[in-house]
Scaffold this motif. Structure first.
Motif, PDB file in Angstrom:
ATOM      1  N   CYS A  41       1.103  -1.389  -0.041  1.00 52.71           N
ATOM      2  CA  CYS A  41       0.422  -0.216   0.281  1.00 52.71           C
ATOM      3  C   CYS A  41       0.835   1.458  -0.241  1.00 52.71           C
ATOM      4  CB  CYS A  41      -0.616  -0.134   1.748  1.00 52.71           C
ATOM      5  SG  CYS A  41      -2.634  -1.214   0.817  1.00 52.71           S
ATOM      6  N   VAL A  42       2.164   0.956   0.238  1.00 48.68           N
ATOM      7  CA  VAL A  42       2.623   2.223   0.486  1.00 48.68           C
ATOM      8  C   VAL A  42       4.056   2.303  -0.551  1.00 48.68           C
ATOM      9  CG1 VAL A  42       2.673   2.797   2.782  1.00 48.68           C
ATOM     10  CG2 VAL A  42       4.546   1.280   2.133  1.00 48.68           C
ATOM     11  N   LEU A  43       3.885   1.703  -1.594  1.00 49.88           N
ATOM     12  CA  LEU A  43       4.762   1.353  -2.028  1.00 49.88           C
ATOM     13  C   LEU A  43       4.112   2.480  -3.550  1.00 49.88           C
ATOM     14  CD1 LEU A  43       5.213  -2.445  -2.663  1.00 49.88           C
ATOM     15  CD2 LEU A  43       7.170  -0.815  -2.218  1.00 49.88           C
ATOM     16  N   ASN A  44       5.106   3.135  -4.593  1.00 50.71           N
ATOM     17  CA  ASN A  44       5.081   3.220  -5.581  1.00 50.71           C
ATOM     18  C   ASN A  44       5.067   3.206  -6.627  1.00 50.71           C
ATOM     19  OD1 ASN A  44       6.978   3.550  -7.179  1.00 50.71           O
ATOM     20  ND2 ASN A  44       8.615   5.348  -5.714  1.00 50.71           N
ATOM     21  N   PRO A  45       4.318   3.520  -8.568  1.00 47.19           N
ATOM     22  CA  PRO A  45       4.225   2.061  -9.273  1.00 47.19           C
ATOM     23  C   PRO A  45       5.230   1.464  -9.519  1.00 47.19           C
ATOM     24  CG  PRO A  45       2.797   4.220  -9.427  1.00 47.19           C
ATOM     25  CD  PRO A  45       3.854   4.454  -8.419  1.00 47.19           C
ATOM     26  N   ARG A  46       6.669   2.509 -10.157  1.00 50.49           N
ATOM     27  CA  ARG A  46       7.590   1.852 -10.111  1.00 50.49           C
ATOM     28  C   ARG A  46       7.608   1.313  -8.832  1.00 50.49           C
ATOM     29  NH1 ARG A  46      13.367   4.001 -11.040  1.00 50.49           N
ATOM     30  NH2 ARG A  46      15.050   2.510 -11.606  1.00 50.49           N
ATOM     31  N   GLU A  47       8.124   0.980  -7.794  1.00 47.73           N
ATOM     32  CA  GLU A  47       8.494   0.403  -6.895  1.00 47.73           C
ATOM     33  C   GLU A  47       7.615  -0.861  -6.853  1.00 47.73           C
ATOM     34  OE1 GLU A  47       9.995   3.332  -3.719  1.00 47.73           O
ATOM     35  OE2 GLU A  47       7.889   2.628  -3.321  1.00 47.73           O
ATOM     36  N   LEU A  48       6.188  -0.817  -7.658  1.00 55.89           N
ATOM     37  CA  LEU A  48       5.319  -1.989  -7.746  1.00 55.89           C
ATOM     38  C   LEU A  48       6.477  -2.936  -8.096  1.00 55.89           C
ATOM     39  CD1 LEU A  48       1.795  -0.566  -6.595  1.00 55.89           C
ATOM     40  CD2 LEU A  48       2.846  -2.118  -5.854  1.00 55.89           C
ATOM     41  N   ARG A  49       6.419  -2.337  -9.264  1.00 50.84           N
ATOM     42  CA  ARG A  49       7.134  -3.056 -10.509  1.00 50.84           C
ATOM     43  C   ARG A  49       7.799  -3.853 -10.194  1.00 50.84           C
ATOM     44  NH1 ARG A  49       4.926   0.969 -13.248  1.00 50.84           N
ATOM     45  NH2 ARG A  49       7.223   2.274 -13.565  1.00 50.84           N
ATOM     46  N   PRO A  95      14.645   1.251  -0.547  1.00 50.52           N
ATOM     47  CA  PRO A  95      13.312   1.515   0.115  1.00 50.52           C
ATOM     48  C   PRO A  95      12.418   0.701   0.232  1.00 50.52           C
ATOM     49  CG  PRO A  95      14.029   2.602  -2.578  1.00 50.52           C
ATOM     50  CD  PRO A  95      15.591   1.424  -1.663  1.00 50.52           C
ATOM     51  N   LYS A  99      10.438   1.133   3.530  1.00 45.77           N
ATOM     52  CA  LYS A  99       8.761   1.575   3.360  1.00 45.77           C
ATOM     53  C   LYS A  99       8.385   0.480   4.703  1.00 45.77           C
ATOM     54  CE  LYS A  99       8.313   4.467  -0.229  1.00 45.77           C
ATOM     55  NZ  LYS A  99       7.572   4.384  -1.266  1.00 45.77           N
TER      56      LYS A  99
END
Length: 174
Positions: A41-49, A95, A99
């Motif tokens: 839930c706290v990851l940005n789109p690049r981190e999710l990828r 990161p 996080k």
């Protein structure tokens, strides 16, 4: 307590029902998934990828068994460590660690330790011996062979007209 009832019998019954419904290892699995959800839930789109790229680089048995609740609680920790150390891009390691820190203690470590029972299951990292890759994939091969050997179902349009099911009309109110 009602007359003739020993004090605490309802609490004991409730504890037994809870333990049967949610064994300690199942609660550890849920704790790990809750921790992972909080992190995602706290990851940005690049981190999710980056995370999901790493997740699906795991051996098939690990991610398949994670998604189907076949890993033990210890298996989840093993899988999480493997994702972090071996599968995700190096730029994402720090990161992800930073996080995850706010959720590590209250969503994973404390609940995980409070569950009781052995931390490492007999079939670790799998909940049962039948989910170990050697047994599980042999089971899938057996299922496939059975399906291949089964006679094929005859489609309705291939049946003679007298055997075909009659179409059903629906009443439409206007």
């Amino acid at each position: 307590a009602p007359a003739g009832e020993r004090p605490g019998v309802l609490a004991e019954l409730s504890d037994a029902a809870w333990a049967a419904t949610w064994p300690a290892d199942d609660r550890r699995q849920r704790d790990f998934m809750h921790f992972g959800f909080e992190l995602l839930c706290v990851l940005n789109p690049r981190e999710l990828r980056d995370f999901f790229t790493g997740f699906f680089r795991l051996p098939d048995a690990l991610w398949e068994h994670f998604l189907s609740w076949r890993l033990s609680g210890a298996g989840h920790v093993y899988m999480g460590g493997l994702v972090w150390w071996a599968c995700i891009p190096k730029r994402f390691m720090l990161p992800m660690l930073v996080k995850s820190l706010p959720h590590l203690l209250d969503k994973l470590v404390l609940p995980f330790a409070a569950r009781g029972g052995p931390l490492v299951a007999e079939h670790s990292p799998y909940t049962e011996a039948r989910w170990r890759p050697d047994a599980y994939y042999a089971y899938l091969d057996e299922l496939r062979a059975g399906l291949d050997a089964a006679p094929a179902a005859v489609p309705a349009e291939a049946l003679p007209a007298e055997d075909a099911p009659a179409p059903k009309a629906e009443v439409v109110a206007r």
